[in-house]
Design a protein around this motif. Sequence first.
Motif, PDB file in Angstrom:
ATOM      1  N   GLU A 115       0.865  -1.739   0.095  1.00 33.54           N
ATOM      2  CA  GLU A 115      -0.092  -0.372  -0.194  1.00 33.54           C
ATOM      3  C   GLU A 115       0.632   0.689  -0.085  1.00 33.54           C
ATOM      4  OE1 GLU A 115      -4.117   1.830   2.281  1.00 33.54           O
ATOM      5  OE2 GLU A 115      -2.847   0.531   3.805  1.00 33.54           O
ATOM      6  N   ASP A 116       1.770   1.719   0.178  1.00 25.42           N
ATOM      7  CA  ASP A 116       2.694   2.157   0.405  1.00 25.42           C
ATOM      8  C   ASP A 116       3.856   2.509  -0.885  1.00 25.42           C
ATOM      9  OD1 ASP A 116       4.698   0.232   1.280  1.00 25.42           O
ATOM     10  OD2 ASP A 116       5.606   1.110   3.199  1.00 25.42           O
ATOM     11  N   GLN A 117       3.983   1.878  -1.264  1.00 22.40           N
ATOM     12  CA  GLN A 117       4.165   1.805  -2.698  1.00 22.40           C
ATOM     13  C   GLN A 117       3.419   1.523  -3.427  1.00 22.40           C
ATOM     14  OE1 GLN A 117       6.798  -1.377  -3.117  1.00 22.40           O
ATOM     15  NE2 GLN A 117       8.951  -0.506  -1.974  1.00 22.40           N
ATOM     16  N   LEU A 118       2.341   2.607  -3.540  1.00 23.26           N
ATOM     17  CA  LEU A 118       1.063   2.125  -4.524  1.00 23.26           C
ATOM     18  C   LEU A 118       1.499   2.943  -6.069  1.00 23.26           C
ATOM     19  CD1 LEU A 118      -1.387   1.433  -6.105  1.00 23.26           C
ATOM     20  CD2 LEU A 118      -2.056   2.610  -4.350  1.00 23.26           C
ATOM     21  N   GLN A 119       1.426   4.227  -5.289  1.00 20.87           N
ATOM     22  CA  GLN A 119       2.122   5.351  -6.422  1.00 20.87           C
ATOM     23  C   GLN A 119       3.055   4.902  -7.477  1.00 20.87           C
ATOM     24  OE1 GLN A 119      -0.506   7.724  -6.829  1.00 20.87           O
ATOM     25  NE2 GLN A 119      -1.441   6.523  -5.620  1.00 20.87           N
ATOM     26  N   LYS A 120       4.306   4.289  -6.938  1.00 19.31           N
ATOM     27  CA  LYS A 120       5.424   3.896  -7.288  1.00 19.31           C
ATOM     28  C   LYS A 120       4.777   2.977  -8.598  1.00 19.31           C
ATOM     29  CE  LYS A 120      10.184   2.966  -6.897  1.00 19.31           C
ATOM     30  NZ  LYS A 120      11.171   2.414  -6.412  1.00 19.31           N
ATOM     31  N   HIS A 121       4.600   2.206  -8.255  1.00 12.63           N
ATOM     32  CA  HIS A 121       4.000   0.655  -8.264  1.00 12.63           C
ATOM     33  C   HIS A 121       2.972   1.432 -10.105  1.00 12.63           C
ATOM     34  CE1 HIS A 121       3.174  -3.113  -9.911  1.00 12.63           C
ATOM     35  NE2 HIS A 121       1.196  -2.655  -9.191  1.00 12.63           N
ATOM     36  N   LEU A 122       2.132   2.209  -9.692  1.00 11.78           N
ATOM     37  CA  LEU A 122       1.003   2.096 -10.788  1.00 11.78           C
ATOM     38  C   LEU A 122       1.806   2.950 -12.036  1.00 11.78           C
ATOM     39  CD1 LEU A 122      -1.867   4.121  -9.353  1.00 11.78           C
ATOM     40  CD2 LEU A 122      -1.616   1.755  -9.969  1.00 11.78           C
ATOM     41  N   GLN A 123       3.081   3.718 -11.821  1.00 11.04           N
ATOM     42  CA  GLN A 123       4.134   3.826 -12.591  1.00 11.04           C
ATOM     43  C   GLN A 123       4.272   3.705 -13.924  1.00 11.04           C
ATOM     44  OE1 GLN A 123       6.598   7.361 -11.199  1.00 11.04           O
ATOM     45  NE2 GLN A 123       4.272   8.121 -10.399  1.00 11.04           N
ATOM     46  N   LYS A 124       4.634   2.135 -13.314  1.00 11.62           N
ATOM     47  CA  LYS A 124       5.075   0.732 -13.967  1.00 11.62           C
ATOM     48  C   LYS A 124       4.434  -0.203 -13.910  1.00 11.62           C
ATOM     49  CE  LYS A 124       7.659  -0.649  -9.187  1.00 11.62           C
ATOM     50  NZ  LYS A 124       8.787  -0.855  -9.243  1.00 11.62           N
ATOM     51  N   CYS A 125       3.450  -0.554 -13.622  1.00 12.64           N
ATOM     52  CA  CYS A 125       2.692  -1.624 -13.152  1.00 12.64           C
ATOM     53  C   CYS A 125       2.187  -1.909 -15.333  1.00 12.64           C
ATOM     54  CB  CYS A 125       1.425  -1.502 -13.058  1.00 12.64           C
ATOM     55  SG  CYS A 125      -0.270  -2.854 -12.709  1.00 12.64           S
ATOM     56  N   ASN A 126       2.833  -3.376 -15.630  1.00 16.85           N
ATOM     57  CA  ASN A 126       2.704  -3.933 -16.783  1.00 16.85           C
ATOM     58  C   ASN A 126       0.854  -3.930 -17.161  1.00 16.85           C
ATOM     59  OD1 ASN A 126       4.941  -4.405 -17.492  1.00 16.85           O
ATOM     60  ND2 ASN A 126       4.361  -6.701 -16.221  1.00 16.85           N
ATOM     61  N   SER A 127      -0.568  -3.573 -16.388  1.00 13.69           N
ATOM     62  CA  SER A 127      -1.915  -3.144 -17.003  1.00 13.69           C
ATOM     63  C   SER A 127      -1.838  -1.279 -17.006  1.00 13.69           C
ATOM     64  CB  SER A 127      -2.658  -3.847 -15.916  1.00 13.69           C
ATOM     65  OG  SER A 127      -2.293  -5.536 -15.428  1.00 13.69           O
ATOM     66  N   ARG A 128      -1.126  -0.964 -16.723  1.00 14.27           N
ATOM     67  CA  ARG A 128      -1.135   0.599 -17.276  1.00 14.27           C
ATOM     68  C   ARG A 128      -1.448   0.866 -18.364  1.00 14.27           C
ATOM     69  NH1 ARG A 128       4.283  -0.236 -17.746  1.00 14.27           N
ATOM     70  NH2 ARG A 128       5.477   1.334 -18.734  1.00 14.27           N
ATOM     71  N   ALA A 129      -1.818   2.368 -18.953  1.00 14.06           N
ATOM     72  CA  ALA A 129      -2.531   2.487 -20.270  1.00 14.06           C
ATOM     73  C   ALA A 129      -1.339   2.794 -20.574  1.00 14.06           C
ATOM     74  CB  ALA A 129      -3.638   3.464 -20.488  1.00 14.06           C
ATOM     75  N   LYS A 130      -1.127   2.436 -22.291  1.00 16.96           N
ATOM     76  CA  LYS A 130       0.163   2.798 -22.977  1.00 16.96           C
ATOM     77  C   LYS A 130       0.159   3.836 -23.746  1.00 16.96           C
ATOM     78  CE  LYS A 130       2.266  -1.307 -21.790  1.00 16.96           C
ATOM     79  NZ  LYS A 130       1.481  -2.269 -20.853  1.00 16.96           N
ATOM     80  N   PRO A 131       0.935   4.355 -24.122  1.00 19.69           N
ATOM     81  CA  PRO A 131       0.468   5.033 -25.666  1.00 19.69           C
ATOM     82  C   PRO A 131       0.028   4.355 -26.982  1.00 19.69           C
ATOM     83  CG  PRO A 131       2.188   5.924 -24.981  1.00 19.69           C
ATOM     84  CD  PRO A 131       1.983   4.685 -23.635  1.00 19.69           C
ATOM     85  N   LYS A 132      -0.949   5.368 -26.983  1.00 20.90           N
ATOM     86  CA  LYS A 132      -1.763   4.433 -28.715  1.00 20.90           C
ATOM     87  C   LYS A 132      -0.389   4.410 -30.160  1.00 20.90           C
ATOM     88  CE  LYS A 132      -5.206   3.653 -26.588  1.00 20.90           C
ATOM     89  NZ  LYS A 132      -5.372   1.761 -26.537  1.00 20.90           N
ATOM     90  N   PRO A 133      -0.477   3.954 -30.734  1.00 17.20           N
ATOM     91  CA  PRO A 133       0.426   3.814 -31.828  1.00 17.20           C
ATOM     92  C   PRO A 133       0.199   5.279 -32.644  1.00 17.20           C
ATOM     93  CG  PRO A 133      -0.053   1.941 -31.274  1.00 17.20           C
ATOM     94  CD  PRO A 133      -0.802   2.216 -30.309  1.00 17.20           C
ATOM     95  N   VAL A 134       0.830   5.976 -33.420  1.00 16.94           N
ATOM     96  CA  VAL A 134       0.851   6.309 -34.872  1.00 16.94           C
ATOM     97  C   VAL A 134      -0.346   5.714 -35.642  1.00 16.94           C
ATOM     98  CG1 VAL A 134       2.461   8.096 -34.735  1.00 16.94           C
ATOM     99  CG2 VAL A 134       2.634   5.958 -36.259  1.00 16.94           C
ATOM    100  N   TYR A 135      -0.378   4.903 -35.769  1.00 15.97           N
ATOM    101  CA  TYR A 135      -1.390   3.343 -36.686  1.00 15.97           C
ATOM    102  C   TYR A 135      -2.362   3.883 -36.230  1.00 15.97           C
ATOM    103  CZ  TYR A 135       1.625   0.100 -34.973  1.00 15.97           C
ATOM    104  OH  TYR A 135       2.197  -0.661 -33.581  1.00 15.97           O
TER     105      TYR A 135
END
Length: 466
Positions: free
Chosen positions: A67-87
Amino acid sequence: PAFPAASLGRGAPVPGRCAYFVERKKRFCKMIPAPGRRFCGEHGQQEEENDRKRIPCPLDPKHTVYEDQLQKHLQKCNSRAKPKPVYFVQDINAGLKDVAEIPEKEVPICSLSKEKLDNLIITLKKASTGLELHLKEQVLSHQALQEALNDPKNGESAFKHLKQQASILGNMEKLHLLGPGRCFVEFGAGRGKLSHWVDVALQNAENVQFLLVERATTRFKVDGKHKRRDSVFERLQVDIQHLCLNKVPILEKKKLPLVGIGKHLCGAATDLALRCLVESYTTCCDGESQEPAPKRSRTDKTEVASNNSADNESNKDDCKPVAGIVIALCCHHKCDWTHYVGREFFKSVGLGPVEFNYFQRMSSWATCGMRETTTKASTSDESEDQSNDMEEHEQTCSKTESGSDTLQGILTVEERKEIGHLCKLLIDHGRIEYLQQHGYKAALQYYTEPAVSLENVLLTAVPMEK
């Protein structure tokens, strides 16, 4: 719990590994804990001296985080929204959005009255009047796969996949689609085996590009092993529904003519791929953005000619067209009226979304009738491929119409199989007419024997000649 594991006859954890017993997998966790710890970070809450609280990850509750590392984890979690490719262009290939909705409460086919079922079958046969019911058999091969086909190390499943790939390449060669200066776009690429064999067949050709479209991350990819300088492999991790080929950098740069290919492209994915090739690429490949292209096309040609081959030819002059399409069809029970490219054909024979919904599900009868012959699933490496035929057919039987056996008092297995094939043919004919309206010479053929694959129909298309 982890501590009573040994006392319950579960043995002991592997030295240096986590001491948590995973009940679901019936074994100890294999993760390596931090020095001085008995448990890994995921199961650290089990350790008595660890008073830090772990909570489910808000992005994916399948794993936990301190719980005390939640914010740090959200920045690198594999399930986070990734930027959409140009296509990525939202829903560019999805089809019309203002179509009539299918009623939410769908009546299972096995619950239909005999009268209702009979009327559906009569409607199906009437709509199929005049269609070519017996497709041409075009089981071919290609020398690029001869060595692999003769390899005694192949298991039965691997051999069947190779035979299909060889026939697809043979059909491509017959249509003069195997050549230099082309970009091959493999839809639903999975491991990339079909592109691999196309590359082997073109080992002496120059300026060859491969785009492998797959929405999921894939294990055991083979395209990364290619070292030939004249061919370039690039993966596009995107749903076909949102793929705008015009925005793919390599196509913007090289302007190569495309060849769309696919081996067992399931249901709606075929319709999305056809629209991706025929509409979203060819109508905008000479423009700066998505919107102006259709307008420019209409001003160049009359309204009457906007959907015929003449319009397609005008696009040829403006940009490099799609040189051909070769797709092995699969799983019509996964088709969707919203994405289906043959809606106009269905309407022309008096059918709509309700009938399509029933025929789409009834199409599974074509393979369910032979379920006894397809119960052995693959155990070879080929089971990791983008399509395991046997597994698809098992899913068809178990998921789409689990109660179909209750129809045995009304229809025999052979009658269901015949109706299923008719449903598939009707759906596929809508695709053929769609391609013809967009200036393509399209055809359906059997490209392999039913003993090799029950899904043995190949859709091919090339631009019509002037």
